[in-house]
Design a protein around this motif. Structure first.
Motif, mmCIF file in Angstrom:
data_model
loop_
_atom_site.group_PDB
_atom_site.id
_atom_site.type_symbol
_atom_site.label_atom_id
_atom_site.label_comp_id
_atom_site.label_asym_id
_atom_site.label_seq_id
_atom_site.Cartn_x
_atom_site.Cartn_y
_atom_site.Cartn_z
ATOM 1 N N VAL A 121 0.849 -1.191 0.000
ATOM 2 C CA VAL A 121 0.000 0.000 0.000
ATOM 3 C C VAL A 121 0.885 1.241 0.000
ATOM 4 C CG1 VAL A 121 -1.858 1.257 1.160
ATOM 5 C CG2 VAL A 121 -1.723 -1.236 1.360
ATOM 6 N N LYS A 122 0.849 1.988 -1.085
ATOM 7 C CA LYS A 122 1.580 3.252 -1.150
ATOM 8 C C LYS A 122 0.612 4.361 -0.760
ATOM 9 C CE LYS A 122 4.314 1.614 -5.129
ATOM 10 N NZ LYS A 122 5.657 1.495 -4.569
ATOM 11 N N MET A 123 1.027 5.194 0.202
ATOM 12 C CA MET A 123 0.105 6.239 0.668
ATOM 13 C C MET A 123 0.892 7.397 1.269
ATOM 14 S SD MET A 123 -1.421 4.236 4.020
ATOM 15 C CE MET A 123 -0.632 4.422 5.634
ATOM 16 N N ALA A 124 0.199 8.496 1.552
ATOM 17 C CA ALA A 124 0.849 9.660 2.161
ATOM 18 C C ALA A 124 1.402 9.295 3.532
ATOM 19 C CB ALA A 124 -0.138 10.806 2.270
ATOM 20 N N LYS A 125 2.538 9.884 3.860
ATOM 21 C CA LYS A 125 3.228 9.581 5.116
ATOM 22 C C LYS A 125 2.489 10.154 6.326
ATOM 23 C CE LYS A 125 7.852 9.525 5.458
ATOM 24 N NZ LYS A 125 9.191 10.115 5.258
ATOM 25 N N GLY A 126 2.536 9.429 7.413
ATOM 26 C CA GLY A 126 2.158 10.025 8.673
ATOM 27 C C GLY A 126 0.941 9.497 9.416
ATOM 28 N N ARG A 127 0.267 8.508 8.861
ATOM 29 C CA ARG A 127 -0.870 7.991 9.625
ATOM 30 C C ARG A 127 -0.388 7.246 10.870
ATOM 31 N NH1 ARG A 127 -2.804 8.119 4.343
ATOM 32 N NH2 ARG A 127 -4.947 8.872 4.124
ATOM 33 N N PRO A 128 -1.183 7.283 11.959
ATOM 34 C CA PRO A 128 -0.760 6.644 13.207
ATOM 35 C C PRO A 128 -0.806 5.120 13.101
ATOM 36 C CG PRO A 128 -3.006 7.455 13.398
ATOM 37 C CD PRO A 128 -2.492 7.945 12.065
ATOM 38 N N VAL A 129 -0.086 4.468 13.992
ATOM 39 C CA VAL A 129 0.024 3.018 13.965
ATOM 40 C C VAL A 129 -1.339 2.350 14.177
ATOM 41 C CG1 VAL A 129 0.584 2.645 16.398
ATOM 42 C CG2 VAL A 129 1.526 1.104 14.655
ATOM 43 N N THR A 130 -2.238 3.013 14.869
ATOM 44 C CA THR A 130 -3.582 2.432 15.070
ATOM 45 C C THR A 130 -4.303 2.262 13.728
ATOM 46 O OG1 THR A 130 -4.355 4.683 15.485
ATOM 47 C CG2 THR A 130 -3.951 3.306 17.407
ATOM 48 N N LYS A 131 -4.128 3.238 12.864
ATOM 49 C CA LYS A 131 -4.713 3.157 11.510
ATOM 50 C C LYS A 131 -4.068 2.028 10.708
ATOM 51 C CE LYS A 131 -7.680 6.536 10.417
ATOM 52 N NZ LYS A 131 -9.049 6.108 10.120
ATOM 53 N N LYS A 132 -2.743 1.949 10.800
ATOM 54 C CA LYS A 132 -2.021 0.925 10.041
ATOM 55 C C LYS A 132 -2.402 -0.477 10.507
ATOM 56 C CE LYS A 132 1.986 3.932 9.316
ATOM 57 N NZ LYS A 132 3.420 4.156 9.673
ATOM 58 N N ARG A 133 -2.567 -0.606 11.803
ATOM 59 C CA ARG A 133 -2.922 -1.915 12.369
ATOM 60 C C ARG A 133 -4.267 -2.386 11.810
ATOM 61 N NH1 ARG A 133 -2.495 -0.609 17.657
ATOM 62 N NH2 ARG A 133 -0.323 -1.311 17.764
ATOM 63 N N LYS A 134 -5.227 -1.474 11.785
ATOM 64 C CA LYS A 134 -6.554 -1.830 11.263
ATOM 65 C C LYS A 134 -6.509 -2.092 9.751
ATOM 66 C CE LYS A 134 -10.401 -0.062 12.404
ATOM 67 N NZ LYS A 134 -11.484 0.961 12.540
ATOM 68 N N LEU A 135 -5.743 -1.269 9.071
ATOM 69 C CA LEU A 135 -5.628 -1.424 7.618
ATOM 70 C C LEU A 135 -5.025 -2.780 7.255
ATOM 71 C CD1 LEU A 135 -5.806 -0.005 4.798
ATOM 72 C CD2 LEU A 135 -3.415 0.646 5.135
ATOM 73 N N ALA A 136 -3.920 -3.124 7.906
ATOM 74 C CA ALA A 136 -3.231 -4.385 7.611
ATOM 75 C C ALA A 136 -4.140 -5.582 7.903
ATOM 76 C CB ALA A 136 -1.942 -4.479 8.424
ATOM 77 N N LYS A 137 -4.853 -5.491 9.005
ATOM 78 C CA LYS A 137 -5.768 -6.581 9.385
ATOM 79 C C LYS A 137 -6.908 -6.723 8.363
ATOM 80 C CE LYS A 137 -7.491 -9.579 12.436
ATOM 81 N NZ LYS A 137 -8.669 -10.021 11.678
ATOM 82 N N ALA A 138 -7.492 -5.612 7.992
ATOM 83 C CA ALA A 138 -8.650 -5.639 7.088
ATOM 84 C C ALA A 138 -8.239 -6.125 5.691
ATOM 85 C CB ALA A 138 -9.267 -4.245 7.013
ATOM 86 N N ILE A 139 -7.095 -5.653 5.199
ATOM 87 C CA ILE A 139 -6.635 -6.101 3.881
ATOM 88 C C ILE A 139 -6.327 -7.596 3.912
ATOM 89 C CG2 ILE A 139 -4.703 -5.972 2.243
ATOM 90 C CD1 ILE A 139 -4.690 -2.970 2.621
#
Lengths: 73, 73, 73, 73, 73, 73
Positions: A6-24
Protein backbone atom coordinates in the motif's frame (compact mmCIF):
# COMPACT_ATOMS: atom_id res chain seq x y z
CA UNK A 1 1.29 -16.33 -0.59
CA UNK A 2 0.14 -12.93 -1.75
CA UNK A 3 2.16 -9.80 -1.03
CA UNK A 4 0.15 -6.60 -0.84
CA UNK A 5 1.82 -3.20 -0.96
CA UNK A 6 0.00 0.00 0.00
CA UNK A 7 1.58 3.25 -1.15
CA UNK A 8 0.10 6.24 0.67
CA UNK A 9 0.85 9.66 2.16
CA UNK A 10 3.23 9.58 5.12
CA UNK A 11 2.16 10.03 8.67
CA UNK A 12 -0.87 7.99 9.63
CA UNK A 13 -0.76 6.64 13.21
CA UNK A 14 0.02 3.02 13.96
CA UNK A 15 -3.58 2.43 15.07
CA UNK A 16 -4.71 3.16 11.51
CA UNK A 17 -2.02 0.92 10.04
CA UNK A 18 -2.92 -1.91 12.37
CA UNK A 19 -6.55 -1.83 11.26
CA UNK A 20 -5.63 -1.42 7.62
CA UNK A 21 -3.23 -4.38 7.61
CA UNK A 22 -5.77 -6.58 9.38
CA UNK A 23 -8.65 -5.64 7.09
CA UNK A 24 -6.63 -6.10 3.88
CA UNK A 25 -5.33 -9.46 5.08
CA UNK A 26 -8.84 -10.70 5.86
CA UNK A 27 -10.16 -9.59 2.45
CA UNK A 28 -7.27 -11.10 0.52
CA UNK A 29 -7.43 -14.37 2.44
CA UNK A 30 -11.14 -14.61 1.76
CA UNK A 31 -11.16 -13.56 -1.88
CA UNK A 32 -8.10 -15.59 -2.88
CA UNK A 33 -8.90 -18.52 -0.61
CA UNK A 34 -5.54 -18.50 1.16
CA UNK A 35 -4.70 -18.67 4.86
CA UNK A 36 -4.31 -15.26 6.53
CA UNK A 37 -0.81 -16.21 7.69
CA UNK A 38 0.26 -16.53 4.04
CA UNK A 39 -0.55 -12.87 3.41
CA UNK A 40 2.07 -10.13 3.72
CA UNK A 41 1.12 -6.44 3.81
CA UNK A 42 3.75 -3.75 3.26
CA UNK A 43 2.97 -0.08 3.85
CA UNK A 44 5.06 2.40 1.89
CA UNK A 45 4.74 5.99 3.02
CA UNK A 46 5.59 8.92 0.78
CA UNK A 47 6.32 12.51 1.64
CA UNK A 48 3.88 14.77 -0.16
CA UNK A 49 6.86 16.30 -1.96
CA UNK A 50 7.56 12.86 -3.45
CA UNK A 51 4.09 12.30 -4.93
CA UNK A 52 2.68 14.21 -7.87
CA UNK A 53 -0.48 14.01 -9.93
CA UNK A 54 -1.13 16.14 -12.97
CA UNK A 55 2.48 17.31 -12.75
CA UNK A 56 2.00 18.95 -9.37
CA UNK A 57 3.53 17.84 -6.09
CA UNK A 58 0.99 17.00 -3.41
CA UNK A 59 2.90 19.23 -0.99
CA UNK A 60 1.98 22.12 -3.32
CA UNK A 61 -1.51 20.89 -4.10
CA UNK A 62 -2.87 19.75 -0.74
CA UNK A 63 -2.59 20.67 2.92
CA UNK A 64 -1.11 18.44 5.59
CA UNK A 65 -4.28 16.64 6.68
CA UNK A 66 -5.43 13.17 5.68
CA UNK A 67 -8.44 11.78 3.95
CA UNK A 68 -11.51 13.49 2.58
CA UNK A 69 -11.59 16.31 5.08
CA UNK A 70 -7.89 16.96 5.39
CA UNK A 71 -7.62 16.37 1.66
CA UNK A 72 -4.00 15.32 2.12
CA UNK A 73 -5.05 12.22 0.18
CA UNK B 1 21.77 -5.67 -16.19
CA UNK B 2 19.82 -7.17 -13.32
CA UNK B 3 18.34 -5.01 -10.59
CA UNK B 4 17.94 -6.72 -7.23
CA UNK B 5 15.77 -5.23 -4.50
CA UNK B 6 15.91 -6.44 -0.90
CA UNK B 7 12.99 -5.48 1.33
CA UNK B 8 13.81 -6.00 4.99
CA UNK B 9 13.31 -4.67 8.52
CA UNK B 10 14.88 -1.27 9.13
CA UNK B 11 18.04 -0.73 11.07
CA UNK B 12 20.83 -3.08 10.13
CA UNK B 13 24.31 -1.46 10.23
CA UNK B 14 26.15 -0.46 7.08
CA UNK B 15 28.68 -3.24 7.62
CA UNK B 16 25.87 -5.79 7.15
CA UNK B 17 24.56 -4.00 4.08
CA UNK B 18 28.02 -3.84 2.54
CA UNK B 19 28.47 -7.59 2.86
CA UNK B 20 24.95 -8.31 1.70
CA UNK B 21 25.25 -6.18 -1.43
CA UNK B 22 28.61 -7.71 -2.30
CA UNK B 23 27.42 -11.29 -1.76
CA UNK B 24 24.22 -10.85 -3.76
CA UNK B 25 26.10 -9.20 -6.61
CA UNK B 26 28.60 -12.05 -6.79
CA UNK B 27 25.85 -14.68 -6.83
CA UNK B 28 23.78 -12.91 -9.44
CA UNK B 29 26.79 -12.26 -11.67
CA UNK B 30 27.77 -15.90 -11.45
CA UNK B 31 24.32 -17.46 -11.86
CA UNK B 32 23.17 -15.15 -14.65
CA UNK B 33 26.57 -14.93 -16.31
CA UNK B 34 26.73 -11.14 -16.24
CA UNK B 35 29.53 -8.80 -15.17
CA UNK B 36 29.33 -7.70 -11.52
CA UNK B 37 29.34 -4.05 -12.61
CA UNK B 38 26.05 -4.64 -14.46
CA UNK B 39 24.32 -5.60 -11.20
CA UNK B 40 22.41 -3.07 -9.09
CA UNK B 41 21.32 -3.86 -5.53
CA UNK B 42 18.73 -1.69 -3.78
CA UNK B 43 17.97 -2.12 -0.08
CA UNK B 44 14.52 -1.04 1.05
CA UNK B 45 14.08 -0.82 4.80
CA UNK B 46 10.67 -0.98 6.47
CA UNK B 47 9.60 0.07 9.91
CA UNK B 48 8.10 -2.87 11.74
CA UNK B 49 4.84 -0.93 11.91
CA UNK B 50 4.78 -0.95 8.09
CA UNK B 51 5.14 -4.73 7.68
CA UNK B 52 2.46 -7.24 8.56
CA UNK B 53 2.06 -10.98 8.21
CA UNK B 54 -1.10 -12.84 9.09
CA UNK B 55 -2.78 -9.48 9.56
CA UNK B 56 -0.51 -8.47 12.43
CA UNK B 57 2.07 -5.68 12.37
CA UNK B 58 5.61 -6.85 13.08
CA UNK B 59 5.93 -4.08 15.65
CA UNK B 60 3.17 -5.86 17.58
CA UNK B 61 4.37 -9.37 16.81
CA UNK B 62 8.12 -9.19 17.28
CA UNK B 63 10.67 -7.40 19.44
CA UNK B 64 13.21 -4.93 18.14
CA UNK B 65 16.06 -7.37 17.51
CA UNK B 66 17.16 -8.86 14.20
CA UNK B 67 17.44 -12.32 12.82
CA UNK B 68 16.80 -15.67 14.43
CA UNK B 69 17.71 -14.66 17.96
CA UNK B 70 16.28 -11.17 17.98
CA UNK B 71 13.39 -12.52 15.96
CA UNK B 72 12.81 -9.05 14.56
CA UNK B 73 12.87 -10.78 11.19
CA UNK C 1 11.19 -11.99 6.51
CA UNK C 2 13.10 -10.46 3.64
CA UNK C 3 11.59 -10.23 0.18
CA UNK C 4 14.09 -10.18 -2.67
CA UNK C 5 13.08 -9.15 -6.17
CA UNK C 6 15.27 -9.80 -9.22
CA UNK C 7 14.46 -7.81 -12.34
CA UNK C 8 16.15 -9.27 -15.41
CA UNK C 9 15.81 -9.94 -19.14
CA UNK C 10 13.07 -12.40 -20.02
CA UNK C 11 13.68 -15.94 -21.05
CA UNK C 12 16.13 -17.79 -18.85
CA UNK C 13 15.26 -21.47 -18.29
CA UNK C 14 13.77 -22.73 -15.07
CA UNK C 15 17.00 -24.54 -14.22
CA UNK C 16 18.76 -21.16 -14.01
CA UNK C 17 15.95 -19.68 -11.93
CA UNK C 18 15.99 -22.62 -9.55
CA UNK C 19 19.70 -22.20 -8.87
CA UNK C 20 19.41 -18.42 -8.63
CA UNK C 21 16.54 -18.53 -6.10
CA UNK C 22 18.37 -21.10 -3.98
CA UNK C 23 21.66 -19.21 -4.02
CA UNK C 24 20.10 -15.84 -3.17
CA UNK C 25 18.06 -17.39 -0.37
CA UNK C 26 21.15 -18.98 1.17
CA UNK C 27 23.11 -15.72 1.01
CA UNK C 28 20.32 -13.61 2.46
CA UNK C 29 19.62 -16.12 5.25
CA UNK C 30 23.29 -16.17 6.15
CA UNK C 31 24.01 -12.44 5.90
CA UNK C 32 20.82 -11.30 7.65
CA UNK C 33 20.76 -14.19 10.12
CA UNK C 34 17.24 -15.31 9.22
CA UNK C 35 15.87 -18.77 8.50
CA UNK C 36 15.83 -19.69 4.80
CA UNK C 37 12.08 -20.36 4.98
CA UNK C 38 11.53 -16.70 5.89
CA UNK C 39 13.05 -15.56 2.59
CA UNK C 40 10.92 -14.90 -0.49
CA UNK C 41 12.49 -14.48 -3.94
CA UNK C 42 10.49 -12.98 -6.82
CA UNK C 43 11.79 -13.01 -10.37
CA UNK C 44 10.48 -10.29 -12.66
CA UNK C 45 11.26 -10.78 -16.33
CA UNK C 46 11.28 -7.91 -18.82
CA UNK C 47 11.07 -7.96 -22.57
CA UNK C 48 14.09 -6.22 -24.03
CA UNK C 49 11.73 -3.69 -25.56
CA UNK C 50 10.65 -2.73 -22.01
CA UNK C 51 14.15 -2.03 -20.65
CA UNK C 52 16.28 0.92 -21.68
CA UNK C 53 19.63 2.31 -20.62
CA UNK C 54 21.05 5.54 -21.93
CA UNK C 55 17.70 6.19 -23.61
CA UNK C 56 18.00 3.15 -25.85
CA UNK C 57 15.83 0.02 -25.68
CA UNK C 58 17.78 -3.17 -25.09
CA UNK C 59 15.96 -4.75 -28.03
CA UNK C 60 17.70 -2.14 -30.19
CA UNK C 61 20.99 -2.23 -28.34
CA UNK C 62 21.62 -5.91 -27.76
CA UNK C 63 20.98 -9.23 -29.45
CA UNK C 64 18.77 -11.96 -28.08
CA UNK C 65 21.38 -13.92 -26.14
CA UNK C 66 22.06 -13.81 -22.41
CA UNK C 67 24.97 -12.92 -20.24
CA UNK C 68 28.47 -11.85 -21.17
CA UNK C 69 28.69 -13.77 -24.42
CA UNK C 70 25.13 -13.31 -25.63
CA UNK C 71 25.31 -9.76 -24.29
CA UNK C 72 21.55 -9.77 -23.92
CA UNK C 73 22.23 -8.65 -20.35
CA UNK D 1 -4.59 8.66 -3.48
CA UNK D 2 -3.38 5.28 -2.34
CA UNK D 3 -1.95 2.76 -4.78
CA UNK D 4 -2.34 -0.87 -3.77
CA UNK D 5 -0.35 -3.62 -5.47
CA UNK D 6 -1.23 -7.31 -5.08
CA UNK D 7 1.45 -9.80 -6.08
CA UNK D 8 0.04 -13.30 -6.45
CA UNK D 9 0.25 -16.55 -8.41
CA UNK D 10 -0.75 -16.23 -12.04
CA UNK D 11 -4.02 -17.46 -13.43
CA UNK D 12 -7.03 -16.49 -11.37
CA UNK D 13 -10.13 -15.67 -13.45
CA UNK D 14 -11.29 -12.12 -14.02
CA UNK D 15 -14.33 -12.72 -11.81
CA UNK D 16 -11.98 -13.22 -8.85
CA UNK D 17 -9.94 -10.15 -9.75
CA UNK D 18 -13.06 -8.03 -10.08
CA UNK D 19 -14.21 -8.96 -6.59
CA UNK D 20 -10.74 -8.58 -5.13
CA UNK D 21 -10.21 -5.10 -6.59
CA UNK D 22 -13.62 -3.96 -5.38
CA UNK D 23 -13.17 -5.35 -1.87
CA UNK D 24 -9.68 -3.89 -1.41
CA UNK D 25 -10.81 -0.50 -2.70
CA UNK D 26 -13.73 -0.42 -0.24
CA UNK D 27 -11.51 -1.36 2.69
CA UNK D 28 -8.79 1.14 1.83
CA UNK D 29 -11.32 3.94 1.24
CA UNK D 30 -12.93 3.23 4.58
CA UNK D 31 -9.79 2.73 6.66
CA UNK D 32 -7.86 5.66 5.18
CA UNK D 33 -10.91 7.89 4.83
CA UNK D 34 -10.40 8.56 1.11
CA UNK D 35 -12.87 8.44 -1.75
CA UNK D 36 -13.00 5.08 -3.58
CA UNK D 37 -12.22 6.81 -6.87
CA UNK D 38 -8.85 7.92 -5.45
CA UNK D 39 -7.79 4.29 -4.94
CA UNK D 40 -5.81 2.38 -7.56
CA UNK D 41 -5.38 -1.40 -7.38
CA UNK D 42 -2.73 -3.16 -9.48
CA UNK D 43 -2.60 -6.94 -9.74
CA UNK D 44 0.79 -8.44 -10.53
CA UNK D 45 0.72 -12.11 -11.46
CA UNK D 46 3.77 -14.35 -11.17
CA UNK D 47 4.50 -17.68 -12.75
CA UNK D 48 5.16 -20.26 -10.07
CA UNK D 49 8.65 -20.63 -11.52
CA UNK D 50 9.27 -16.96 -10.67
CA UNK D 51 8.32 -17.17 -6.98
CA UNK D 52 10.37 -18.97 -4.35
CA UNK D 53 10.14 -19.38 -0.60
CA UNK D 54 12.77 -21.15 1.45
CA UNK D 55 14.94 -21.27 -1.66
CA UNK D 56 12.48 -23.46 -3.56
CA UNK D 57 10.47 -22.43 -6.61
CA UNK D 58 6.72 -22.73 -6.14
CA UNK D 59 6.52 -24.65 -9.42
CA UNK D 60 8.64 -27.31 -7.69
CA UNK D 61 6.96 -27.00 -4.31
CA UNK D 62 3.25 -26.79 -5.13
CA UNK D 63 0.79 -28.08 -7.68
CA UNK D 64 -1.07 -25.94 -10.15
CA UNK D 65 -4.19 -25.25 -8.09
CA UNK D 66 -5.02 -22.14 -6.11
CA UNK D 67 -5.72 -21.38 -2.51
CA UNK D 68 -5.92 -23.67 0.47
CA UNK D 69 -7.15 -26.72 -1.36
CA UNK D 70 -5.15 -26.37 -4.54
CA UNK D 71 -2.26 -25.19 -2.37
CA UNK D 72 -0.86 -23.31 -5.35
CA UNK D 73 -0.75 -20.35 -2.97
CA UNK E 1 -3.43 6.33 -16.11
CA UNK E 2 0.31 5.76 -16.06
CA UNK E 3 2.25 5.60 -12.81
CA UNK E 4 5.89 6.64 -13.03
CA UNK E 5 8.35 5.86 -10.25
CA UNK E 6 11.77 7.52 -10.03
CA UNK E 7 14.31 5.84 -7.77
CA UNK E 8 17.24 8.14 -7.02
CA UNK E 9 19.76 9.20 -4.40
CA UNK E 10 18.25 10.90 -1.37
CA UNK E 11 18.43 14.58 -0.72
CA UNK E 12 17.55 16.70 -3.72
CA UNK E 13 15.63 19.90 -2.87
CA UNK E 14 11.91 20.23 -3.48
CA UNK E 15 12.55 22.73 -6.29
CA UNK E 16 14.29 19.98 -8.25
CA UNK E 17 11.52 17.49 -7.52
CA UNK E 18 8.86 19.96 -8.59
CA UNK E 19 10.53 20.49 -11.96
CA UNK E 20 11.22 16.78 -12.41
CA UNK E 21 7.63 15.75 -11.70
CA UNK E 22 6.27 18.41 -14.05
CA UNK E 23 8.67 17.53 -16.87
CA UNK E 24 8.07 13.78 -16.64
CA UNK E 25 4.30 14.28 -16.54
CA UNK E 26 4.40 16.45 -19.67
CA UNK E 27 6.52 13.92 -21.56
CA UNK E 28 4.42 10.95 -20.55
CA UNK E 29 1.15 12.73 -21.35
CA UNK E 30 2.49 13.68 -24.77
CA UNK E 31 4.13 10.37 -25.69
CA UNK E 32 1.29 8.17 -24.43
CA UNK E 33 -1.48 10.55 -25.47
CA UNK E 34 -3.06 10.74 -22.04
CA UNK E 35 -4.23 13.73 -20.03
CA UNK E 36 -1.60 15.13 -17.62
CA UNK E 37 -4.04 14.71 -14.72
CA UNK E 38 -4.06 10.95 -15.33
CA UNK E 39 -0.30 10.75 -14.68
CA UNK E 40 1.11 9.95 -11.23
CA UNK E 41 4.80 10.46 -10.41
CA UNK E 42 6.34 8.89 -7.31
CA UNK E 43 9.84 9.78 -6.17
CA UNK E 44 11.65 7.13 -4.12
CA UNK E 45 14.81 8.34 -2.43
CA UNK E 46 17.56 5.96 -1.33
CA UNK E 47 20.37 6.46 1.12
CA UNK E 48 23.69 5.88 -0.60
CA UNK E 49 24.25 3.00 1.83
CA UNK E 50 21.15 1.31 0.38
CA UNK E 51 22.24 1.44 -3.27
CA UNK E 52 25.06 -0.63 -4.73
CA UNK E 53 26.46 -1.18 -8.19
CA UNK E 54 29.18 -3.67 -8.95
CA UNK E 55 28.82 -4.98 -5.41
CA UNK E 56 29.89 -1.69 -3.84
CA UNK E 57 27.68 0.64 -1.80
CA UNK E 58 27.41 4.14 -3.25
CA UNK E 59 28.24 5.55 0.18
CA UNK E 60 31.63 3.85 -0.23
CA UNK E 61 32.01 4.59 -3.93
CA UNK E 62 30.89 8.20 -4.26
CA UNK E 63 30.92 11.42 -2.26
CA UNK E 64 27.86 13.20 -0.99
CA UNK E 65 27.25 15.50 -3.95
CA UNK E 66 24.74 15.08 -6.75
CA UNK E 67 24.93 14.72 -10.48
CA UNK E 68 27.90 14.81 -12.81
CA UNK E 69 30.02 17.16 -10.73
CA UNK E 70 29.13 15.89 -7.27
CA UNK E 71 29.16 12.39 -8.70
CA UNK E 72 26.75 11.29 -5.99
CA UNK E 73 24.70 9.93 -8.87
CA UNK F 1 22.01 6.37 -11.43
CA UNK F 2 18.27 6.88 -11.45
CA UNK F 3 15.89 4.03 -12.27
CA UNK F 4 12.56 5.08 -13.74
CA UNK F 5 9.63 2.67 -13.93
CA UNK F 6 6.56 3.36 -16.07
CA UNK F 7 3.46 1.32 -15.28
CA UNK F 8 0.89 1.53 -18.08
CA UNK F 9 -1.75 -0.36 -20.03
CA UNK F 10 -0.39 -3.24 -22.09
CA UNK F 11 0.01 -3.13 -25.80
CA UNK F 12 1.65 0.00 -27.10
CA UNK F 13 3.97 -0.58 -30.09
CA UNK F 14 7.73 -0.58 -29.75
CA UNK F 15 7.95 2.70 -31.67
CA UNK F 16 6.04 4.41 -28.84
CA UNK F 17 8.20 2.75 -26.20
CA UNK F 18 11.38 3.78 -27.98
CA UNK F 19 10.33 7.43 -28.01
CA UNK F 20 9.07 7.29 -24.44
CA UNK F 21 12.28 5.77 -23.08
CA UNK F 22 14.40 8.31 -24.96
CA UNK F 23 12.32 11.30 -23.86
CA UNK F 24 12.22 10.27 -20.19
CA UNK F 25 15.94 9.61 -20.17
CA UNK F 26 16.70 13.04 -21.60
CA UNK F 27 14.44 14.78 -19.07
CA UNK F 28 15.83 12.89 -16.10
CA UNK F 29 19.43 13.42 -17.21
CA UNK F 30 18.79 17.13 -17.57
CA UNK F 31 16.76 17.70 -14.41
CA UNK F 32 18.94 15.57 -12.14
CA UNK F 33 22.22 16.53 -13.83
CA UNK F 34 23.29 12.97 -14.52
CA UNK F 35 24.67 11.38 -17.70
CA UNK F 36 22.01 9.76 -19.91
CA UNK F 37 23.88 6.45 -19.77
CA UNK F 38 23.34 6.36 -16.00
CA UNK F 39 19.56 6.34 -16.48
CA UNK F 40 17.54 3.11 -16.63
CA UNK F 41 13.93 3.06 -17.83
CA UNK F 42 11.71 0.04 -17.18
CA UNK F 43 8.28 -0.29 -18.79
CA UNK F 44 5.78 -2.43 -16.92
CA UNK F 45 2.66 -3.28 -18.89
CA UNK F 46 -0.59 -4.31 -17.22
CA UNK F 47 -3.59 -6.09 -18.64
CA UNK F 48 -6.68 -3.96 -18.17
CA UNK F 49 -8.09 -6.75 -16.01
CA UNK F 50 -5.15 -6.20 -13.61
CA UNK F 51 -5.67 -2.46 -13.11
CA UNK F 52 -8.57 -0.93 -11.21
CA UNK F 53 -9.56 2.56 -10.16
CA UNK F 54 -12.53 3.32 -7.98
CA UNK F 55 -12.90 -0.41 -7.42
CA UNK F 56 -13.59 -1.13 -11.08
CA UNK F 57 -11.34 -3.06 -13.45
CA UNK F 58 -10.23 -1.06 -16.48
CA UNK F 59 -11.29 -3.97 -18.68
CA UNK F 60 -14.83 -3.31 -17.44
CA UNK F 61 -14.54 0.47 -17.43
CA UNK F 62 -12.76 1.26 -20.69
CA UNK F 63 -12.51 -0.04 -24.23
CA UNK F 64 -9.41 -1.49 -25.79
CA UNK F 65 -8.00 1.72 -27.28
CA UNK F 66 -5.21 3.89 -25.91
CA UNK F 67 -4.93 7.46 -24.81
CA UNK F 68 -7.48 10.25 -24.82
CA UNK F 69 -9.42 9.04 -27.84
CA UNK F 70 -9.29 5.31 -27.23
CA UNK F 71 -9.68 6.06 -23.54
CA UNK F 72 -7.96 2.80 -22.70
CA UNK F 73 -5.76 4.95 -20.47
Amino acid sequence: MPIVTVKMAKGRPVTKKRKLAKAITDIVARELDVKPEWVTVLIEEYDRSNWATGGQLHSDKFGKGFGKKGSGK
